[in-house]
Motif scaffolding. Structure first.
Motif, PDB file in Angstrom:
ATOM      1  N   LEU A  53       0.831  -1.203   0.000  1.00 50.86           N
ATOM      2  CA  LEU A  53       0.000   0.000   0.000  1.00 50.86           C
ATOM      3  C   LEU A  53       0.866   1.254   0.000  1.00 50.86           C
ATOM      4  O   LEU A  53       0.606   2.206  -0.744  1.00 50.86           O
ATOM      5  N   GLY A  54       1.910   1.270   0.801  1.00 49.91           N
ATOM      6  CA  GLY A  54       2.807   2.426   0.837  1.00 49.91           C
ATOM      7  C   GLY A  54       3.503   2.655  -0.489  1.00 49.91           C
ATOM      8  O   GLY A  54       3.622   3.796  -0.954  1.00 49.91           O
ATOM      9  N   VAL A  55       3.938   1.579  -1.125  1.00 51.96           N
ATOM     10  CA  VAL A  55       4.587   1.715  -2.434  1.00 51.96           C
ATOM     11  C   VAL A  55       3.589   2.236  -3.461  1.00 51.96           C
ATOM     12  O   VAL A  55       3.899   3.113  -4.264  1.00 51.96           O
ATOM     13  N   TYR A  56       2.350   1.709  -3.445  1.00 54.95           N
ATOM     14  CA  TYR A  56       1.332   2.168  -4.396  1.00 54.95           C
ATOM     15  C   TYR A  56       1.023   3.649  -4.196  1.00 54.95           C
ATOM     16  O   TYR A  56       0.924   4.403  -5.161  1.00 54.95           O
ATOM     17  N   LEU A  57       0.877   4.061  -2.948  1.00 57.55           N
ATOM     18  CA  LEU A  57       0.543   5.464  -2.695  1.00 57.55           C
ATOM     19  C   LEU A  57       1.670   6.393  -3.134  1.00 57.55           C
ATOM     20  O   LEU A  57       1.414   7.506  -3.598  1.00 57.55           O
ATOM     21  N   ARG A  58       2.908   5.958  -2.998  1.00 61.57           N
ATOM     22  CA  ARG A  58       4.037   6.807  -3.395  1.00 61.57           C
ATOM     23  C   ARG A  58       4.254   6.834  -4.889  1.00 61.57           C
ATOM     24  O   ARG A  58       4.745   7.819  -5.429  1.00 61.57           O
ATOM     25  N   THR A  59       3.921   5.761  -5.595  1.00 62.77           N
ATOM     26  CA  THR A  59       4.194   5.702  -7.026  1.00 62.77           C
ATOM     27  C   THR A  59       2.991   6.043  -7.886  1.00 62.77           C
ATOM     28  O   THR A  59       3.135   6.198  -9.097  1.00 62.77           O
ATOM     29  N   SER A  60       1.820   6.182  -7.297  1.00 62.93           N
ATOM     30  CA  SER A  60       0.612   6.481  -8.065  1.00 62.93           C
ATOM     31  C   SER A  60       0.616   7.931  -8.540  1.00 62.93           C
ATOM     32  O   SER A  60       1.140   8.831  -7.874  1.00 62.93           O
ATOM     33  N   ASP A  61       0.017   8.156  -9.689  1.00 60.15           N
ATOM     34  CA  ASP A  61      -0.122   9.513 -10.209  1.00 60.15           C
ATOM     35  C   ASP A  61      -1.227  10.289  -9.491  1.00 60.15           C
ATOM     36  O   ASP A  61      -1.284  11.510  -9.596  1.00 60.15           O
ATOM     37  N   LEU A  62      -2.088   9.583  -8.782  1.00 59.78           N
ATOM     38  CA  LEU A  62      -3.215  10.199  -8.086  1.00 59.78           C
ATOM     39  C   LEU A  62      -2.761  10.758  -6.741  1.00 59.78           C
ATOM     40  O   LEU A  62      -1.736  10.356  -6.193  1.00 59.78           O
ATOM     41  N   GLU A  63      -3.560  11.679  -6.209  1.00 61.94           N
ATOM     42  CA  GLU A  63      -3.332  12.153  -4.847  1.00 61.94           C
ATOM     43  C   GLU A  63      -3.597  10.988  -3.888  1.00 61.94           C
ATOM     44  O   GLU A  63      -4.241  10.010  -4.246  1.00 61.94           O
ATOM     45  N   ARG A  64      -3.107  11.099  -2.666  1.00 57.85           N
ATOM     46  CA  ARG A  64      -3.237   9.975  -1.731  1.00 57.85           C
ATOM     47  C   ARG A  64      -4.681   9.585  -1.464  1.00 57.85           C
ATOM     48  O   ARG A  64      -5.023   8.410  -1.471  1.00 57.85           O
ATOM     49  N   THR A  65      -5.553  10.563  -1.235  1.00 59.69           N
ATOM     50  CA  THR A  65      -6.950  10.231  -0.952  1.00 59.69           C
ATOM     51  C   THR A  65      -7.607   9.593  -2.167  1.00 59.69           C
ATOM     52  O   THR A  65      -8.377   8.650  -2.035  1.00 59.69           O
ATOM     53  N   GLU A  66      -7.292  10.102  -3.362  1.00 64.95           N
ATOM     54  CA  GLU A  66      -7.861   9.529  -4.577  1.00 64.95           C
ATOM     55  C   GLU A  66      -7.331   8.118  -4.815  1.00 64.95           C
ATOM     56  O   GLU A  66      -8.061   7.237  -5.255  1.00 64.95           O
ATOM     57  N   ALA A  67      -6.051   7.901  -4.536  1.00 63.83           N
ATOM     58  CA  ALA A  67      -5.463   6.576  -4.715  1.00 63.83           C
ATOM     59  C   ALA A  67      -6.115   5.566  -3.771  1.00 63.83           C
ATOM     60  O   ALA A  67      -6.392   4.429  -4.163  1.00 63.83           O
ATOM     61  N   VAL A  68      -6.385   5.975  -2.536  1.00 60.62           N
ATOM     62  CA  VAL A  68      -7.042   5.079  -1.585  1.00 60.62           C
ATOM     63  C   VAL A  68      -8.474   4.790  -2.046  1.00 60.62           C
ATOM     64  O   VAL A  68      -8.934   3.645  -1.997  1.00 60.62           O
ATOM     65  N   MET A  69      -9.180   5.805  -2.534  1.00 58.15           N
ATOM     66  CA  MET A  69     -10.535   5.599  -3.035  1.00 58.15           C
ATOM     67  C   MET A  69     -10.530   4.640  -4.233  1.00 58.15           C
ATOM     68  O   MET A  69     -11.406   3.787  -4.369  1.00 58.15           O
ATOM     69  N   HIS A  70      -9.539   4.767  -5.102  1.00 58.02           N
ATOM     70  CA  HIS A  70      -9.418   3.886  -6.264  1.00 58.02           C
ATOM     71  C   HIS A  70      -9.191   2.439  -5.811  1.00 58.02           C
ATOM     72  O   HIS A  70      -9.774   1.518  -6.380  1.00 58.02           O
ATOM     73  N   LEU A  71      -8.374   2.249  -4.791  1.00 58.87           N
ATOM     74  CA  LEU A  71      -8.143   0.899  -4.269  1.00 58.87           C
ATOM     75  C   LEU A  71      -9.382   0.338  -3.584  1.00 58.87           C
ATOM     76  O   LEU A  71      -9.680  -0.847  -3.712  1.00 58.87           O
ATOM     77  N   VAL A  72     -10.113   1.181  -2.873  1.00 54.13           N
ATOM     78  CA  VAL A  72     -11.333   0.719  -2.207  1.00 54.13           C
ATOM     79  C   VAL A  72     -12.361   0.305  -3.248  1.00 54.13           C
ATOM     80  O   VAL A  72     -13.063  -0.698  -3.081  1.00 54.13           O
ATOM     81  N   ALA A  73     -12.442   1.030  -4.362  1.00 57.95           N
ATOM     82  CA  ALA A  73     -13.394   0.687  -5.414  1.00 57.95           C
ATOM     83  C   ALA A  73     -13.069  -0.656  -6.047  1.00 57.95           C
ATOM     84  O   ALA A  73     -13.948  -1.320  -6.592  1.00 57.95           O
ATOM     85  N   LEU A  74     -11.841  -1.087  -5.958  1.00 54.78           N
ATOM     86  CA  LEU A  74     -11.457  -2.387  -6.485  1.00 54.78           C
ATOM     87  C   LEU A  74     -12.158  -3.515  -5.727  1.00 54.78           C
ATOM     88  O   LEU A  74     -12.385  -4.589  -6.272  1.00 54.78           O
TER      89      LEU A  74
END
Length: 146
Positions: A53-74
Motif C-alpha cells: 500500500l505504501g509503495v502504491y501510494l508513493r508511485t501512483s499519479d493520483l493524490e493519496r486520498t484519490e489513490a485510496v478511493m481507487h483501491l477501495v473501489a477495487l
C-alpha cells in the motif's frame, strides 16, 4: 577420537560468566518462544500488505486520498459507494473492469438502470451480430477466453 562437549547447566567457576549464561538462555527462550513465532508469522501478510500500500501510494499519479478511493473501489461497488464514488466511466477514478459486468464502460451502475438496459435488447444486423464480442457476465473468469 573424543569430542569435547560443553554442558551449560553446570555451575561456572566465574559468577559473571554464570550470570551472562543465564541472560543468554533467557534471551534465547524469549526469541524462540512459540507464541512469538506464531505472532510473527501471522503478522507477515499484514506487513506485506502495508508495504505494498505504501509503495502504491508513493508511485501512483493520483493524490493519496484519490489513490485510496481507487483501491477501495477495487473491492466492489458497495465499497465504492461507501467512499462516495458513484457510477464511474472508463478512465475515471474508481473504474475497474471487474465492476463493469456488462462491459459498456460504466462501472457500478444502479441496478434499476442496468436491469432496464438488459431487459430491452438492441437488435443489430445479422452480419455485425456474429462479429461482436459476447458481453461479459458476472462470475465469468476474465482470464479464460473462449
Amino acid at each position: 577420537m573424543k569430542l569435547k562437549t560443553t554442558v551449560y547447566n553446570e555451575p561456572a567457576q566465574d559468577p559473571r560468566l554464570a550470570r551472562r549464561q543465564r541472560k543468554a538462555d533467557a534471551l534465547r527462550r524469549h526469541a524462540l518462544s512459540p507464541l512469538r513465532i506464531l505472532l510473527m508469522v501471522l503478522a507477515l501478510p499484514l506487513t506485506t500488505g502495508m508495504i505494498a500500500l505504501g509503495v502504491y501510494l508513493r508511485t501512483s499519479d493520483l493524490e493519496r486520498t484519490e489513490a485510496v478511493m481507487h483501491l477501495v473501489a477495487l473491492a466492489g461497488c458497495d465499497a465504492a459507494r461507501s467512499v462516495g464514488l458513484g457510477p464511474m466511466r472508463e478512465g475515471q477514478l474508481g473504474y475497474h473492469k471487474r465492476n463493469d459486468p456488462d462491459g459498456d464502460g460504466i462501472a457500478c451502475e444502479s441496478s434499476v438502470r442496468a436491469a432496464t438496459r438488459s431487459a430491452v435488447p438492441v437488435q443489430a444486423p445479422a452480419s455485425t451480430q456474429s462479429a461482436a464480442p459476447k458481453p461479459r457476465a458476472v462470475g465469468n473468469a476474465k482470464f479464460v477466453r473462449p
